[in-house]
Design an enzyme around this catalytic site. Structure first.
Site, PDB file in Angstrom:
ATOM      1  N   PHE A   1       0.849  -1.195   0.000  1.00 48.66           N
ATOM      2  CA  PHE A   1       0.000   0.000   0.000  1.00 48.66           C
ATOM      3  C   PHE A   1       0.882   1.241   0.000  1.00 48.66           C
ATOM      4  CE2 PHE A   1      -2.156   3.436   2.295  1.00 48.66           C
ATOM      5  CZ  PHE A   1      -3.301   3.569   1.515  1.00 48.66           C
ATOM      6  N   GLY A   2       0.673   2.103  -0.992  1.00 44.94           N
ATOM      7  CA  GLY A   2       1.435   3.353  -1.085  1.00 44.94           C
ATOM      8  C   GLY A   2       0.562   4.538  -0.717  1.00 44.94           C
ATOM      9  N   TYR A   3       1.108   5.410   0.122  1.00 38.75           N
ATOM     10  CA  TYR A   3       0.336   6.581   0.559  1.00 38.75           C
ATOM     11  C   TYR A   3       1.066   7.889   0.265  1.00 38.75           C
ATOM     12  CZ  TYR A   3       3.600   6.055   4.442  1.00 38.75           C
ATOM     13  OH  TYR A   3       4.754   5.924   5.183  1.00 38.75           O
TER      14      TYR A   3
ATOM     15  N   GLU B   1      13.424   3.507   0.085  1.00 38.45           N
ATOM     16  CA  GLU B   1      12.780   4.045   1.293  1.00 38.45           C
ATOM     17  C   GLU B   1      13.634   3.822   2.535  1.00 38.45           C
ATOM     18  OE1 GLU B   1      10.833   5.623  -0.069  1.00 38.45           O
ATOM     19  OE2 GLU B   1       9.803   4.530  -1.625  1.00 38.45           O
TER      20      GLU B   1
END
Ligand code: BEZ
Length: 185
Positions: A24-26, A99
């Site tokens: 999941f990318g936010y 990241e």
């Protein structure tokens, strides 16, 4: 906790034997999908909200003048919308490097609709990481974002790209739009 979390993340082996799973990318993962994926679709997670509280010394700033990028902070009533990617486990090595500035792999339920949730993965920068900046007045955060620049480009573009990507998803995020509104024209 050191700045570089990539070695620590290798110890999180939960998905190693899976054929594929959902990431999941936010933040930048919503609009910058520079990694192989099998499919993607809009999704959300519960109990978290997006905040520009993580320092960026490596992408959108420098060690001397860090930028601000998003992380998640717990809020039991919140929903955070973003983009989910179905990826193969080997892709994580590449993402861990991208990241590595304080982000750790974390398991979360990822929702595609009100009925369905799957076990997924986020990259989370918690307040005990060395690059964490935390909350500041909106105007101060916007000024920092306006001025910072790093190897991946300007911090300002990061914020505006995120704002645009959320708008295209039909998502209203008051924190993101308030910060963008504070940016000098
Ligand atoms: C994200 O888009 O989910 C993300 C991007 C960079 C670091 C951590 C998370």
């Amino acid at each position: 906790m050191t700045f570089d979390t990539s070695q620590h993340n290798l110890r999180m082996t939960h998905f190693d034997q899976h054929d594929s799973f959902w990431l999941f990318g936010y933040g930048s993962l919503i609009w910058k999908a520079d990694f192989p994926f099998l499919e993607r679709k809009p999704a959300w997670i519960h109990g978290w909200c997006r905040r520009f509280w993580q320092g960026s010394h490596d992408h959108r700033g420098t060690p001397d003048a860090p930028g601000r990028v998003v992380t998640l902070t717990r809020d039991p009533d919140a929903r955070c919308d973003g983009m989910a990617y179905r990826i193969r486990p080997e892709v994580l090595t590449q993402l861990d490097m991208r990241e590595k500035n304080g982000y750790l792999r974390e398991l979360v339920p990822v929702h595609f609709d009100a009925q369905q949730a799957v076990e997924g993965l986020i990259y989370l920068a918690t307040e005990d990481n060395a690059a964490f900046l935390g909350e500041a007045p909106l105007a101060a955060m916007a000024t920092q974002i306006d001025l910072a620049r790093g190897p991946s480009g300007s911090n300002r573009d990061y914020l505006l790209n995120l704002e645009q990507a959320l708008r295209e998803l039909g998502v209203v995020d008051h924190h993101v739009s308030a910060l963008a509104a504070f940016l000098p024209g």
